[in-house]
Write a protein that holds these residues in place. Structure first.
Motif, PDB file in Angstrom:
ATOM      1  N   MET A   1       0.850  -1.195   0.000  1.00  0.00           N
ATOM      2  CA  MET A   1       0.000   0.000   0.000  1.00  0.00           C
ATOM      3  C   MET A   1       0.882   1.239   0.000  1.00  0.00           C
ATOM      4  SD  MET A   1      -3.172   0.891  -0.062  1.00  0.00           S
ATOM      5  CE  MET A   1      -3.977  -0.607   0.471  1.00  0.00           C
ATOM      6  N   ARG A   2       0.446   2.267  -0.706  1.00  0.00           N
ATOM      7  CA  ARG A   2       1.246   3.479  -0.757  1.00  0.00           C
ATOM      8  C   ARG A   2       1.293   4.170   0.596  1.00  0.00           C
ATOM      9  NH1 ARG A   2      -0.182   6.520  -6.438  1.00  0.00           N
ATOM     10  NH2 ARG A   2       0.543   4.873  -7.785  1.00  0.00           N
ATOM     11  N   ALA A   3       2.382   4.900   0.825  1.00  0.00           N
ATOM     12  CA  ALA A   3       2.500   5.674   2.050  1.00  0.00           C
ATOM     13  C   ALA A   3       1.400   6.726   2.092  1.00  0.00           C
ATOM     14  CB  ALA A   3       3.872   6.353   2.109  1.00  0.00           C
ATOM     15  N   ILE A   4       0.966   7.061   3.323  1.00  0.00           N
ATOM     16  CA  ILE A   4      -0.101   8.048   3.477  1.00  0.00           C
ATOM     17  C   ILE A   4       0.270   9.363   2.799  1.00  0.00           C
ATOM     18  CG2 ILE A   4      -1.320   9.476   5.162  1.00  0.00           C
ATOM     19  CD1 ILE A   4      -2.334   6.639   5.015  1.00  0.00           C
ATOM     20  N   ARG A 269      -9.733   3.624  -8.960  1.00  0.00           N
ATOM     21  CA  ARG A 269      -9.537   3.562  -7.508  1.00  0.00           C
ATOM     22  C   ARG A 269      -8.986   2.199  -7.097  1.00  0.00           C
ATOM     23  NH1 ARG A 269     -13.429   4.171  -2.192  1.00  0.00           N
ATOM     24  NH2 ARG A 269     -11.866   5.303  -1.011  1.00  0.00           N
ATOM     25  N   ALA A 270      -9.524   1.142  -7.690  1.00  0.00           N
ATOM     26  CA  ALA A 270      -9.043  -0.198  -7.367  1.00  0.00           C
ATOM     27  C   ALA A 270      -7.592  -0.382  -7.801  1.00  0.00           C
ATOM     28  CB  ALA A 270      -9.933  -1.245  -8.030  1.00  0.00           C
ATOM     29  N   LEU A 271      -7.283   0.008  -9.029  1.00  0.00           N
ATOM     30  CA  LEU A 271      -5.931  -0.192  -9.543  1.00  0.00           C
ATOM     31  C   LEU A 271      -4.906   0.635  -8.772  1.00  0.00           C
ATOM     32  CD1 LEU A 271      -6.602  -0.258 -13.397  1.00  0.00           C
ATOM     33  CD2 LEU A 271      -6.185  -2.208 -11.879  1.00  0.00           C
ATOM     34  N   GLU A 272      -5.236   1.882  -8.484  1.00  0.00           N
ATOM     35  CA  GLU A 272      -4.292   2.713  -7.736  1.00  0.00           C
ATOM     36  C   GLU A 272      -4.078   2.180  -6.321  1.00  0.00           C
ATOM     37  OE1 GLU A 272      -2.353   5.439  -8.663  1.00  0.00           O
ATOM     38  OE2 GLU A 272      -2.921   4.688 -10.645  1.00  0.00           O
ATOM     39  N   SER A 273      -5.100   1.574  -5.749  1.00  0.00           N
ATOM     40  CA  SER A 273      -4.963   0.992  -4.413  1.00  0.00           C
ATOM     41  C   SER A 273      -4.068  -0.239  -4.421  1.00  0.00           C
ATOM     42  CB  SER A 273      -6.345   0.617  -3.862  1.00  0.00           C
ATOM     43  OG  SER A 273      -7.161   1.765  -3.726  1.00  0.00           O
ATOM     44  N   ALA A 274      -3.914  -0.853  -5.592  1.00  0.00           N
ATOM     45  CA  ALA A 274      -3.089  -2.058  -5.716  1.00  0.00           C
ATOM     46  C   ALA A 274      -1.673  -1.752  -6.198  1.00  0.00           C
ATOM     47  CB  ALA A 274      -3.759  -3.044  -6.669  1.00  0.00           C
ATOM     48  N   MET A 275      -1.334  -0.480  -6.368  1.00  0.00           N
ATOM     49  CA  MET A 275       0.014  -0.112  -6.798  1.00  0.00           C
ATOM     50  C   MET A 275       0.979  -0.162  -5.615  1.00  0.00           C
ATOM     51  SD  MET A 275      -0.079   0.630 -10.106  1.00  0.00           S
ATOM     52  CE  MET A 275       1.221   1.794 -10.516  1.00  0.00           C
ATOM     53  N   ARG A 276       2.164  -0.718  -5.852  1.00  0.00           N
ATOM     54  CA  ARG A 276       3.226  -0.767  -4.849  1.00  0.00           C
ATOM     55  C   ARG A 276       4.512  -0.272  -5.496  1.00  0.00           C
ATOM     56  NH1 ARG A 276      -0.944  -2.088  -3.106  1.00  0.00           N
ATOM     57  NH2 ARG A 276      -1.496  -3.671  -1.557  1.00  0.00           N
ATOM     58  N   LEU A 280       1.910  -2.497 -10.361  1.00  0.00           N
ATOM     59  CA  LEU A 280       0.617  -3.082 -10.036  1.00  0.00           C
ATOM     60  C   LEU A 280       0.812  -4.513  -9.554  1.00  0.00           C
ATOM     61  CD1 LEU A 280      -2.506  -2.647 -10.143  1.00  0.00           C
ATOM     62  CD2 LEU A 280      -2.432  -3.757 -12.393  1.00  0.00           C
ATOM     63  N   LEU A 281       0.262  -4.814  -8.374  1.00  0.00           N
ATOM     64  CA  LEU A 281       0.363  -6.145  -7.788  1.00  0.00           C
ATOM     65  C   LEU A 281      -1.026  -6.615  -7.360  1.00  0.00           C
ATOM     66  CD1 LEU A 281       3.523  -5.677  -5.514  1.00  0.00           C
ATOM     67  CD2 LEU A 281       3.415  -6.792  -7.754  1.00  0.00           C
ATOM     68  N   ARG A 296      -0.335  11.615  -8.867  1.00  0.00           N
ATOM     69  CA  ARG A 296      -0.160  11.150 -10.243  1.00  0.00           C
ATOM     70  C   ARG A 296      -0.721   9.739 -10.393  1.00  0.00           C
ATOM     71  NH1 ARG A 296       5.483   9.835 -13.447  1.00  0.00           N
ATOM     72  NH2 ARG A 296       4.507   9.209 -15.423  1.00  0.00           N
ATOM     73  N   ILE A 297      -1.724   9.601 -11.231  1.00  0.00           N
ATOM     74  CA  ILE A 297      -2.312   8.289 -11.523  1.00  0.00           C
ATOM     75  C   ILE A 297      -1.442   7.589 -12.559  1.00  0.00           C
ATOM     76  CG2 ILE A 297      -4.298   7.132 -12.571  1.00  0.00           C
ATOM     77  CD1 ILE A 297      -6.063   9.316 -11.312  1.00  0.00           C
ATOM     78  N   ARG A 298      -0.939   6.401 -12.200  1.00  0.00           N
ATOM     79  CA  ARG A 298      -0.020   5.665 -13.069  1.00  0.00           C
ATOM     80  C   ARG A 298      -0.621   4.386 -13.644  1.00  0.00           C
ATOM     81  NH1 ARG A 298       3.084   7.642  -8.754  1.00  0.00           N
ATOM     82  NH2 ARG A 298       4.982   8.773  -9.344  1.00  0.00           N
ATOM     83  N   SER A 299      -1.745   3.959 -13.123  1.00  0.00           N
ATOM     84  CA  SER A 299      -2.243   2.621 -13.459  1.00  0.00           C
ATOM     85  C   SER A 299      -2.961   2.556 -14.794  1.00  0.00           C
ATOM     86  CB  SER A 299      -3.175   2.120 -12.348  1.00  0.00           C
ATOM     87  OG  SER A 299      -4.289   2.993 -12.201  1.00  0.00           O
ATOM     88  N   VAL A 300      -3.451   3.690 -15.311  1.00  0.00           N
ATOM     89  CA  VAL A 300      -4.189   3.684 -16.574  1.00  0.00           C
ATOM     90  C   VAL A 300      -3.651   4.776 -17.488  1.00  0.00           C
ATOM     91  CG1 VAL A 300      -6.289   2.736 -15.539  1.00  0.00           C
ATOM     92  CG2 VAL A 300      -6.016   5.218 -15.706  1.00  0.00           C
ATOM     93  N   ASP A 301      -3.885   4.569 -18.792  1.00  0.00           N
ATOM     94  CA  ASP A 301      -3.460   5.529 -19.809  1.00  0.00           C
ATOM     95  C   ASP A 301      -4.616   6.372 -20.329  1.00  0.00           C
ATOM     96  OD1 ASP A 301      -0.694   4.449 -19.956  1.00  0.00           O
ATOM     97  OD2 ASP A 301      -1.746   2.665 -20.689  1.00  0.00           O
ATOM     98  N   ALA A 302      -5.832   5.978 -20.005  1.00  0.00           N
ATOM     99  CA  ALA A 302      -7.032   6.732 -20.370  1.00  0.00           C
ATOM    100  C   ALA A 302      -8.172   6.212 -19.509  1.00  0.00           C
ATOM    101  CB  ALA A 302      -7.362   6.585 -21.856  1.00  0.00           C
ATOM    102  N   MET A 303      -9.258   6.978 -19.465  1.00  0.00           N
ATOM    103  CA  MET A 303     -10.435   6.603 -18.680  1.00  0.00           C
ATOM    104  C   MET A 303     -11.695   6.857 -19.488  1.00  0.00           C
ATOM    105  SD  MET A 303      -9.643   8.485 -15.032  1.00  0.00           S
ATOM    106  CE  MET A 303     -11.252   8.015 -14.392  1.00  0.00           C
TER     107      MET A 303
END
Length: 354
Positions: A1-4, A269-276, A280-281, A296-303
């Protein structure tokens, strides 16, 4: 989980920074006859021009090798009504199923129900209040079936509060994605509502791939931000699952030069919560991640995303992704062009700020 520290805004932000005026008649009160007939506003990075299209145009806008990630949560009929022993009326909105006969829920009543008190349900059976869990109550249901099954015929669909009508039979189908399978949400992942079987077939034929995460959208998604200084906002909790198969799909897509496109803010939200540490894990558990400009959102290239309420955390998230000025430019265009807003409304294909 990312640091606060990584989850907090980098610059002071106010709720009022995300206000806009929306004519009430642009709030969609019902879905269109065809899911994919909704309009789609293309929002490329600056200096690209905004462009009007439709959701069914997506096969011509995406590329072979792109990966669309959907949220496969399924909405439960989570709203119930009942009566206290004193005669007072009660409304219950289940936030999460906790087991065969227990749930965490919001309880609306004239007086706060006490632990041990019981509520007679209009649909039959009764509920015992076990205690509090933050702003929610933990409830024990005394009904003749497993709670999940009983709700299918006893509960009412919890349409968002800005839809000013009672739910109808059509909503049981239309306030549900065609790929919904994991039971547990009390609100639909609305960007996914635009995808019908014909559109999915056309995307497959184009060579676009599909992946799924699960994030059970909770009742907290309807709660407004109650503080103006966003650093004081406490984000609601939601349960998610990002599986190993999806993680591998994302890696293969990126290695092959394809784009990862999140269908809705719940997917992001789900993907960013799973970033370490930028990777992505697999992850299953709760998240309280609060994404605002500076993150900075890194998990997706578009929405692909619907149009969101003023001052909402969802509007803040997409502003973090595409830039607040660009998002508000798109919203001004959408209002001027009479797009339909919110859950049953139109959508955007949104790219990150350059």
């Amino acid at each position: 989980m990312r640091a606060i520290a990584d989850l907090l805004p980098r610059v002071p932000l106010k709720k009022s920074d995300f206000h806009y005026e929306l004519p009430a008649e642009l709030i969609a009160q019902a879905p269109l006859a065809e899911r994919s007939a909704s309009r789609l506003l293309l929002v490329p990075p600056v200096p690209g021009a905004l462009a009007d299209a439709h959701v069914h145009d997506l096969p011509g806008l995406l590329r072979a090798g792109d990966l669309l990630v959907f949220n496969d949560t399924r909405v439960i009929p989570a709203r119930l009504f009942g009566q206290k022993a004193t005669g007072g009326r009660v409304e219950i909105l289940i936030e999460r199923l906790l087991g065969a006969q227990q749930a965490r829920a919001q309880v609306g009543a004239s007086k706060t129900p006490k632990p041990g008190s019981r509520i007679a349900l209009d649909a039959g059976g009764e509920v015992e209040v076990l205690g509090r869990d933050g702003e929610f109550y933990v409830l024990q249901f005394h009904v003749p079936e497993a709670l999940e099954q009983w709700l299918l015929h006893a509960g009412r669909l919890p349409l968002p509060p800005y839809i000013q009508r009672e739910p109808g039979l059509d909503d049981r189908e239309r306030y549900q994605t065609v790929f919904a399978r994991e039971v547990g949400a009390v609100a639909a992942p609305t960007a996914g509502l635009h995808f019908d079987d014909a559109l999915l077939d056309a995307l497959r034929a184009k060579g676009v791939e599909f992946g799924h995460v699960t994030l059970h959208v909770g009742a907290g998604t309807f709660q407004p931000v109650r503080v103006d200084d966003l650093k004081d906002h406490v984000m609601h909790r939601e349960w998610l699952n990002v599986g190993a198969e999806l993680v591998q799909q994302v890696r293969r897509t990126r290695e092959a030069g394809g784009r990862v496109i999140g269908v809705g803010t719940t997917v992001v939200r789900a993907l960013e919560s799973a970033m370490r540490d930028g990777e992505l894990l697999p992850f299953a558990g709760e998240t309280q991640i609060f994404i605002t400009p500076g993150y900075r959102i890194r998990s997706v290239d578009a929405m692909v995303t619907n149009f969101h309420l003023p001052e909402s955390t969802l509007l803040m998230m997409i502003s973090a992704f595409a830039g607040k000025e660009r998002v508000f430019e798109a919203y001004r265009h959408a209002i001027a062009q009479r797009y339909r807003f919110f859950s049953y409304g139109d959508a955007m294909l949104l790219f990150p700020q350059g």
